[in-house]
Design a protein around this motif. Sequence first.
Motif, PDB file in Angstrom:
ATOM      1  N   ASP A 118       0.848  -1.185   0.000  1.00  0.00           N
ATOM      2  CA  ASP A 118       0.000   0.000   0.000  1.00  0.00           C
ATOM      3  C   ASP A 118       0.889   1.243   0.000  1.00  0.00           C
ATOM      4  O   ASP A 118       2.124   1.146  -0.081  1.00  0.00           O
ATOM      5  CB  ASP A 118      -0.994  -0.020   1.163  1.00  0.00           C
ATOM      6  N   ASP A 119       0.276   2.429   0.115  1.00  0.00           N
ATOM      7  CA  ASP A 119       1.057   3.658  -0.016  1.00  0.00           C
ATOM      8  C   ASP A 119       1.952   3.924   1.187  1.00  0.00           C
ATOM      9  O   ASP A 119       2.804   4.810   1.153  1.00  0.00           O
ATOM     10  CB  ASP A 119       0.139   4.852  -0.286  1.00  0.00           C
ATOM     11  N   LYS A 120       1.787   3.156   2.270  1.00  0.00           N
ATOM     12  CA  LYS A 120       2.695   3.270   3.416  1.00  0.00           C
ATOM     13  C   LYS A 120       3.814   2.233   3.369  1.00  0.00           C
ATOM     14  O   LYS A 120       4.679   2.220   4.246  1.00  0.00           O
ATOM     15  CB  LYS A 120       1.903   3.117   4.722  1.00  0.00           C
ATOM     16  N   GLY A 121       3.770   1.342   2.381  1.00  0.00           N
ATOM     17  CA  GLY A 121       4.779   0.303   2.276  1.00  0.00           C
ATOM     18  C   GLY A 121       4.412  -0.980   2.988  1.00  0.00           C
ATOM     19  O   GLY A 121       5.246  -1.885   3.109  1.00  0.00           O
ATOM     20  N   VAL A 122       3.167  -1.093   3.461  1.00  0.00           N
ATOM     21  CA  VAL A 122       2.723  -2.320   4.116  1.00  0.00           C
ATOM     22  C   VAL A 122       2.511  -3.387   3.046  1.00  0.00           C
ATOM     23  O   VAL A 122       1.762  -3.176   2.093  1.00  0.00           O
ATOM     24  CB  VAL A 122       1.418  -2.090   4.901  1.00  0.00           C
ATOM     25  N   PRO A 123       3.164  -4.551   3.160  1.00  0.00           N
ATOM     26  CA  PRO A 123       3.085  -5.562   2.096  1.00  0.00           C
ATOM     27  C   PRO A 123       2.005  -6.610   2.360  1.00  0.00           C
ATOM     28  O   PRO A 123       1.648  -6.909   3.504  1.00  0.00           O
ATOM     29  CB  PRO A 123       4.468  -6.214   2.152  1.00  0.00           C
TER      30      PRO A 123
END
Length: 628
Positions: free
Chosen positions: A611-616
């Motif tokens: 996502d846009d926060k880098g959560v995979p």
Amino acid sequence: MSRRGRWTFAAGCAAIVLSVTAPAVGAAPSHQVPLPSTARPADVFPHGVRITEEQIDKEVRPEEAKALGEDRAEQLARDRIGLRAVDRGYPQPMRTRSLKRLADSQQEQNASFSPAVSGKFSEYFSSPDYGDHVALLPTGKILLFSFEAVEDSPNKETAPTEVIGRDNAGRAYLWDPSVGYGPEAFEAVPPPVVDMDDGLDEPRPAPVFCAGHAYLPNGMVGIFGGNLGGNHGTGAHLALVFDPWTETWHRQQDMAEGRWYPSVVTGADGRQFITSGHGDVGWGKLSKTIERFPAKGTSVSYDPGSTPNGQALDQWPVNAEYMADYPHLFSLKDGRIYGFGRNADEQFVFDPKTETSQPLRNRPGGGMRNYGSAVALPNGTSGPDSALILGGDRNDPKTYKFSDGRWSEDSPRHFGRTQDDTLIFPDGRLFTVNGGYDIRDYGNGLYNPNADEKYRQTELRGLDGAWRLGPVQRLPRGYHSNAVLLPDGRIMVTGDELQQIANNPDINSGMNGTIEIYEPPYLHQGARPTLTSVPRGAQAYDSDLRVSTGTPERVAKAVLMAPITSTHSVDTSQRRLELPITSRAGNKLVLRTPQSAKDSPPGFYMLFLLDDKGVPSIAQWVQLRPGA
């Protein structure tokens, strides 16, 4: 393994004991070191070691007698018997106290770290293997392998470094994370039984510890070299393949040279480039040739159902002039293989097409950097074109970047360390875990497991390039430590047999290794996007890859992460590439695979959606194959 011989300590200790040996009353004739003329055995030396002729005859090793003569062979036999008689080992209560102290201090120190910012250490559990070598398999299981220990005290060399014969044996296990953390989650997969070229004719599981390894394009693991024993560690000619699909080992034709501590990397052509390692006459005589698997005339297998058996290797016409073992090797975007040696003046680039090499500029800082980590730096949607060299000097926190033929000084870490492991996260950040003072030295002298505990501290490198201190791990893992990115985004930390046996809750349990799990910050930043399906079968380069997601509105990026196979701070496969998202329709995404095998050598990769926060998301496996 350490260059200190297995019996260095034994001989010194036993010699002292035997110099005060009292004669056995009524015993068989024995070998005794004469007592001082003023000594009174019954009063001064009431606990003398009794060594009989029968004991000596049984203990003498024919190979030592042949090489050293009968007198010296008998003295070595006496030393071993004497050591066993007086050495009661390392007490279990000390192990238990040490582990509790580390667990308590970890909890105390990590209380100030926010998991959403710094991540957190969670599970810590026992393993049947030390994990000195690891490989994440495309089945989701992890291959761990090392050696059958010859000692269970961390004050000695536990590995059969100089041992020849059946006691010098390898071992291997699979850990299945889906089963959990107990003994039932591990399965023994011992290396094939071989008869080594040591003159003893004593077959045993292949002694593959301190080999080099890399992935084959069909998801299998190529393992090259190992330990033959003798002369402070001698290189084996072994070439093996572990098939993760059938969970079986397969022997290939022997390498032309023995190699102990070699490096291996898979190139854009799908072949393994093998070099360095101490040769088959012992420590210090490095193998400088370059061997290739499979040989140039043999086809590369991309089929997971096709296991190589008895395949040949061949050699390049040029050498790799390394004077120190385990150089860092990377296949970069131009298709060439870059070899960053531990000595400052041992930096080379190798061209698989022309089978030539040329020197690179010396690494800044000069001198020799002991075992430290290195990574091929992420480069967006293209393959890596630069590398970052870290660690290897306990007195120097500097890091060095190699790019476009030049070196530059990069952001330093907070302190110098050797034996570290640095990983690339799916979000592009870097993470350093493990590290030590030196080989077998944790800051208080050789073979003393009491460590300078600063090396337990992790570090995270943000997208701004700056390093920040993170939480501390349970054990201060140094030499032979490893870390692996798992498909669920967690980090598995293992290795360093001396620390593991020094902190074993039950040394007689048969579970003499440990694994610790670290959860990166992105696992504490809210719900994860989902990757629900990927196409089956191999995918071509520069082509559409259609996937499905249950959270299409949250997907900002797609990244491929190469799996990790590492040892001695060396991992040649690790890389991260972003895949462009070319179209969206409902829960369907169309991604574009890497342009060529130069960007991503053929093989299996983990695909994450971020996502846009880098959560995979949890990853799924994708195979890249030319012409698929």
